[in-house]
Design a protein around this motif. Sequence first.
Motif, PDB file in Angstrom:
ATOM      1  N   ARG A   5      43.336 -61.365 121.011  1.00 17.01           N
ATOM      2  CA  ARG A   5      44.435 -62.146 120.441  1.00 17.01           C
ATOM      3  C   ARG A   5      44.393 -62.159 118.925  1.00 17.01           C
ATOM      4  O   ARG A   5      45.433 -62.086 118.258  1.00 17.01           O
ATOM      5  CB  ARG A   5      44.395 -63.567 120.995  1.00 17.01           C
ATOM      6  N   SER A   6      43.192 -62.248 118.373  1.00 19.48           N
ATOM      7  CA  SER A   6      43.050 -62.235 116.918  1.00 19.48           C
ATOM      8  C   SER A   6      43.507 -60.902 116.341  1.00 19.48           C
ATOM      9  O   SER A   6      44.212 -60.844 115.315  1.00 19.48           O
ATOM     10  CB  SER A   6      41.593 -62.502 116.539  1.00 19.48           C
ATOM     11  N   LEU A   7      43.143 -59.822 117.007  1.00 17.82           N
ATOM     12  CA  LEU A   7      43.563 -58.494 116.552  1.00 17.82           C
ATOM     13  C   LEU A   7      45.075 -58.328 116.691  1.00 17.82           C
ATOM     14  O   LEU A   7      45.721 -57.731 115.828  1.00 17.82           O
ATOM     15  CB  LEU A   7      42.833 -57.424 117.362  1.00 17.82           C
ATOM     16  N   ALA A   8      45.636 -58.872 117.780  1.00 12.67           N
ATOM     17  CA  ALA A   8      47.085 -58.791 117.973  1.00 12.67           C
ATOM     18  C   ALA A   8      47.829 -59.501 116.841  1.00 12.67           C
ATOM     19  O   ALA A   8      48.886 -59.034 116.393  1.00 12.67           O
ATOM     20  CB  ALA A   8      47.465 -59.384 119.328  1.00 12.67           C
ATOM     21  N   ARG A   9      47.288 -60.621 116.387  1.00 11.94           N
ATOM     22  CA  ARG A   9      47.927 -61.329 115.264  1.00 11.94           C
ATOM     23  C   ARG A   9      47.926 -60.459 114.007  1.00 11.94           C
ATOM     24  O   ARG A   9      48.896 -60.475 113.233  1.00 11.94           O
ATOM     25  CB  ARG A   9      47.216 -62.651 115.011  1.00 11.94           C
ATOM     26  N   PRO A  18      50.049 -51.510 106.457  1.00 12.59           N
ATOM     27  CA  PRO A  18      50.273 -50.780 107.713  1.00 12.59           C
ATOM     28  C   PRO A  18      49.025 -50.110 108.267  1.00 12.59           C
ATOM     29  O   PRO A  18      48.835 -50.068 109.487  1.00 12.59           O
ATOM     30  CB  PRO A  18      51.334 -49.748 107.318  1.00 12.59           C
ATOM     31  N   ALA A  19      48.163 -49.610 107.389  1.00 14.24           N
ATOM     32  CA  ALA A  19      46.940 -48.965 107.859  1.00 14.24           C
ATOM     33  C   ALA A  19      46.032 -49.978 108.554  1.00 14.24           C
ATOM     34  O   ALA A  19      45.394 -49.660 109.568  1.00 14.24           O
ATOM     35  CB  ALA A  19      46.203 -48.318 106.690  1.00 14.24           C
ATOM     36  N   LEU A  20      45.976 -51.202 108.017  1.00 15.34           N
ATOM     37  CA  LEU A  20      45.164 -52.244 108.638  1.00 15.34           C
ATOM     38  C   LEU A  20      45.772 -52.675 109.971  1.00 15.34           C
ATOM     39  O   LEU A  20      45.046 -52.923 110.944  1.00 15.34           O
ATOM     40  CB  LEU A  20      45.034 -53.442 107.701  1.00 15.34           C
ATOM     41  N   ARG A  21      47.092 -52.726 110.027  1.00 20.30           N
ATOM     42  CA  ARG A  21      47.758 -53.113 111.276  1.00 20.30           C
ATOM     43  C   ARG A  21      47.527 -52.055 112.353  1.00 20.30           C
ATOM     44  O   ARG A  21      47.297 -52.378 113.519  1.00 20.30           O
ATOM     45  CB  ARG A  21      49.249 -53.315 111.022  1.00 20.30           C
ATOM     46  N   ARG A  22      47.554 -50.791 111.960  1.00 23.45           N
ATOM     47  CA  ARG A  22      47.247 -49.714 112.900  1.00 23.45           C
ATOM     48  C   ARG A  22      45.796 -49.805 113.366  1.00 23.45           C
ATOM     49  O   ARG A  22      45.491 -49.635 114.554  1.00 23.45           O
ATOM     50  CB  ARG A  22      47.487 -48.363 112.237  1.00 23.45           C
TER      51      ARG A  22
END
Length: 208
Positions: A5-9, A18-22
């Motif tokens: 869940r933390s990663l999904a946030r 964007p690189a961090l979100r990927r």
Amino acid sequence: MAGFRSLARQVRDPRCDPALRRYALRKCLERFAPYGHRATWHHLCERHGFGPDDRDADPARLVAALEELEDARAVWLAYERRVAERRRREKHLGVRRPSAVDDWHRRTWGGNGVAPCADPQVHPQAALGEVLRRLIAGLESGPGRRCPVCGGAHFGWRPGASGRPGCGPLCTRCGVVVPVQALTDEVLAAARRQPAPGGGVRALAAVG
């Protein structure tokens, strides 16, 4: 270690690069990856239109991929709750020995590799949640003659230790290694006589 869940946030956070979100989406697969890490990643990239190594992927595509993964995870968690509730009732009635399907569930606790694909680039085209719904329905309905995921009738055998993810009857149509509990003894015997190629299922997929 961050949870799913933390990663999904982080994937959804517009303030993140964007690189961090990927990267956060990729890390989600360490918590839940139905086809295995590499095959699940390849599936999400193909379905949502970004490259496996694209570090500047469109955030909207990353979020769409996350939503597909979350739907599949919700399907799996609901199944795990049903299994736990049923086992509590059975134990209350004195049924201590788990069934063969329960043994399969124990080996796939958490959902990683629940529908493993021998070749990371050969996997079902349907959404992950739909694939899990089909697989669970097939297991709950008892052994059949066809792949519960795609309806394929041809299988090759992936050798290895009994119960190990990625070993067993490989559907040559969709690339999933099907749980032995979902297939009849006759189908399993035929699959054992047809070894799958060592490198994956590309050669087999054409005959599915």
